[in-house]
Design a protein around this motif. Structure first.
Motif, PDB file in Angstrom:
ATOM      1  N   LEU A 178      -5.734   1.210   6.473  1.00 11.36           N
ATOM      2  CA  LEU A 178      -4.523   0.772   5.779  1.00 11.36           C
ATOM      3  C   LEU A 178      -3.653   1.975   5.422  1.00 11.36           C
ATOM      4  O   LEU A 178      -2.424   1.938   5.565  1.00 11.36           O
ATOM      5  CB  LEU A 178      -4.899  -0.011   4.522  1.00 11.36           C
ATOM      6  N   TYR A 179      -4.289   3.050   4.990  1.00 11.60           N
ATOM      7  CA  TYR A 179      -3.566   4.279   4.652  1.00 11.60           C
ATOM      8  C   TYR A 179      -2.835   4.828   5.877  1.00 11.60           C
ATOM      9  O   TYR A 179      -1.657   5.204   5.806  1.00 11.60           O
ATOM     10  CB  TYR A 179      -4.557   5.307   4.115  1.00 11.60           C
TER      11      TYR A 179
ATOM     12  N   ARG B 119       0.891   7.260  -6.548  1.00 12.80           N
ATOM     13  CA  ARG B 119      -0.329   7.885  -7.057  1.00 12.80           C
ATOM     14  C   ARG B 119      -1.039   8.605  -5.922  1.00 12.80           C
ATOM     15  O   ARG B 119      -0.831   8.272  -4.747  1.00 12.80           O
ATOM     16  CB  ARG B 119      -1.273   6.815  -7.638  1.00 12.80           C
ATOM     17  N   PRO B 120      -1.899   9.578  -6.238  1.00 14.94           N
ATOM     18  CA  PRO B 120      -2.688  10.203  -5.176  1.00 14.94           C
ATOM     19  C   PRO B 120      -3.473   9.136  -4.421  1.00 14.94           C
ATOM     20  O   PRO B 120      -4.011   8.204  -5.041  1.00 14.94           O
ATOM     21  CB  PRO B 120      -3.623  11.146  -5.944  1.00 14.94           C
ATOM     22  N   PRO B 121      -3.538   9.224  -3.098  1.00 15.25           N
ATOM     23  CA  PRO B 121      -4.227   8.187  -2.317  1.00 15.25           C
ATOM     24  C   PRO B 121      -5.646   7.906  -2.789  1.00 15.25           C
ATOM     25  O   PRO B 121      -6.094   6.758  -2.765  1.00 15.25           O
ATOM     26  CB  PRO B 121      -4.208   8.758  -0.893  1.00 15.25           C
ATOM     27  N   GLU B 122      -6.341   8.960  -3.250  1.00 18.96           N
ATOM     28  CA  GLU B 122      -7.722   8.740  -3.694  1.00 18.96           C
ATOM     29  C   GLU B 122      -7.799   7.900  -4.967  1.00 18.96           C
ATOM     30  O   GLU B 122      -8.864   7.367  -5.306  1.00 18.96           O
ATOM     31  CB  GLU B 122      -8.435  10.083  -3.917  1.00 18.96           C
ATOM     32  N   ASP B 123      -6.665   7.764  -5.671  1.00 23.16           N
ATOM     33  CA  ASP B 123      -6.643   6.961  -6.895  1.00 23.16           C
ATOM     34  C   ASP B 123      -6.210   5.519  -6.646  1.00 23.16           C
ATOM     35  O   ASP B 123      -6.079   4.738  -7.592  1.00 23.16           O
ATOM     36  CB  ASP B 123      -5.697   7.592  -7.924  1.00 23.16           C
ATOM     37  N   VAL B 124      -5.959   5.193  -5.390  1.00 21.18           N
ATOM     38  CA  VAL B 124      -5.563   3.829  -5.033  1.00 21.18           C
ATOM     39  C   VAL B 124      -6.740   3.144  -4.350  1.00 21.18           C
ATOM     40  O   VAL B 124      -7.288   3.657  -3.373  1.00 21.18           O
ATOM     41  CB  VAL B 124      -4.344   3.827  -4.088  1.00 21.18           C
TER      42      VAL B 124
ATOM     43  N   LEU C 209       4.081  12.200   0.723  1.00 23.55           N
ATOM     44  CA  LEU C 209       3.010  11.688   1.583  1.00 23.55           C
ATOM     45  C   LEU C 209       3.134  12.238   3.000  1.00 23.55           C
ATOM     46  O   LEU C 209       2.165  12.727   3.589  1.00 23.55           O
ATOM     47  CB  LEU C 209       3.070  10.160   1.642  1.00 23.55           C
ATOM     48  N   LEU C 210       4.331  12.159   3.560  1.00 22.18           N
ATOM     49  CA  LEU C 210       4.530  12.579   4.943  1.00 22.18           C
ATOM     50  C   LEU C 210       4.315  14.076   5.114  1.00 22.18           C
ATOM     51  O   LEU C 210       3.758  14.524   6.117  1.00 22.18           O
ATOM     52  CB  LEU C 210       5.932  12.193   5.413  1.00 22.18           C
ATOM     53  N   ARG C 211       4.748  14.862   4.135  1.00 21.18           N
ATOM     54  CA  ARG C 211       4.606  16.313   4.247  1.00 21.18           C
ATOM     55  C   ARG C 211       3.142  16.741   4.254  1.00 21.18           C
ATOM     56  O   ARG C 211       2.810  17.836   4.717  1.00 21.18           O
ATOM     57  CB  ARG C 211       5.362  16.998   3.110  1.00 21.18           C
ATOM     58  N   ALA C 212       2.273  15.884   3.752  1.00 17.14           N
ATOM     59  CA  ALA C 212       0.843  16.191   3.770  1.00 17.14           C
ATOM     60  C   ALA C 212       0.219  15.935   5.139  1.00 17.14           C
ATOM     61  O   ALA C 212      -0.958  16.238   5.349  1.00 17.14           O
ATOM     62  CB  ALA C 212       0.117  15.368   2.705  1.00 17.14           C
TER      63      ALA C 212
ATOM     64  N   ALA D 296       0.827  -1.207   0.000  1.00 18.96           N
ATOM     65  CA  ALA D 296       0.000   0.000   0.000  1.00 18.96           C
ATOM     66  C   ALA D 296       0.860   1.255   0.000  1.00 18.96           C
ATOM     67  O   ALA D 296       0.569   2.225  -0.715  1.00 18.96           O
ATOM     68  CB  ALA D 296      -0.928  -0.007   1.213  1.00 18.96           C
ATOM     69  N   LEU D 297       1.932   1.250   0.778  1.00 20.51           N
ATOM     70  CA  LEU D 297       2.802   2.419   0.846  1.00 20.51           C
ATOM     71  C   LEU D 297       3.441   2.700  -0.505  1.00 20.51           C
ATOM     72  O   LEU D 297       3.544   3.862  -0.933  1.00 20.51           O
ATOM     73  CB  LEU D 297       3.866   2.208   1.922  1.00 20.51           C
ATOM     74  N   ASP D 298       3.855   1.656  -1.197  1.00 15.61           N
ATOM     75  CA  ASP D 298       4.413   1.845  -2.541  1.00 15.61           C
ATOM     76  C   ASP D 298       3.378   2.466  -3.478  1.00 15.61           C
ATOM     77  O   ASP D 298       3.688   3.388  -4.244  1.00 15.61           O
ATOM     78  CB  ASP D 298       4.884   0.503  -3.115  1.00 15.61           C
TER      79      ASP D 298
END
Length: 211
Positions: free
Chosen positions: A52-53, A21-26, A101-104, A14-16
């Motif tokens: 999971l996110y 891709r943007p999380p909403e697209d996964v 991801l982390l900076r968000a 999941a992290l990969d």
């Protein structure tokens, strides 16, 4: 594969995906397909995509924190060089997407930055930093983080040169602070005195003095 191994596998997969891709697209279908299992089986380990996110984000933060705070006994300049190198190690291994991801998520990235700050204090042998030194250290962490996110895009500066430049930037920032604060000046004199003749701090101080 036992329960914990499967959870770790799903978090890694999941992290990969979230880093690419943007999380909403996964979707969970994407995660299941990449892990080679069925979608219903994912729910056996996680309540849903959000849980999971969150687990994936925590893994990214923990991995970077562990990397930045690896214990070693080095002179101050070599210690700072090691921290700079570990930022670059992280993006070489995982790409810059994990930083994005982390900076968000300020609560997570701020924890990583605090850990890096503590490690820098340990390398410098400072227990109670003054406000000017704290500003320098936290500013330098931001510089190193930005360089690590930018560098993989074309690698226009050789890695060794970038690491050296980051250490030199720390010395320059510290020298500016030392001009305004006796405590900072004492720290700078001490760490340069403790540095080997061929160490990165000595090299930086010599280069600055020659300007």
């Amino acid at each position: 594969m036992d329960v914990e191994q499967r959870r770790r596998q799903l978090i890694t997969v999941a992290l990969d995906l979230f880093s690419q891709r943007p999380p909403e697209d996964v979707s969970l279908d994407d995660v299941a397909a990449a892990a080679g299992i069925s979608r219903p089986l994912v729910y056996h380990y996680f309540a849903g995509k959000q849980s999971l996110y969150e687990a994936a984000l925590r893994r990214a933060a923990d991995d970077l924190t562990e990397l930045l705070t690896a214990s070693d006994q080095l002179p101050p300049g070599e210690g700072l060089l090691a921290v700079a190198g570990r930022f670059l190690d992280f993006v070489e291994t995982h790409g810059s997407g994990r930083f994005t991801l982390l900076r968000a998520h300020p609560d997570l990235i701020d924890g990583v930055r605090d850990a890096a700050y503590g490690q820098l204090l340990a390398h410098l042998g400072v227990e109670t930093p003054g406000p000017r030194l704290e500003v320098v250290l936290r500013s330098w962490i931001s510089v190193a983080e930005t360089a690590a996110r930018w560098w993989p895009d074309g690698r226009r500066i050789p890695r060794a040169e970038l690491e050296s430049q980051l250490v030199h930037s720390f010395v320059a920032l510290t020298a500016v602070g030392a001009a305004h604060d006796d405590g900072m000046a004492a720290v700078l004199r001490r760490i340069v005195a403790e540095e080997p003749a061929d160490g990165p701090f000595t090299e930086a101080a010599t280069a600055l003095a020659a300007l």
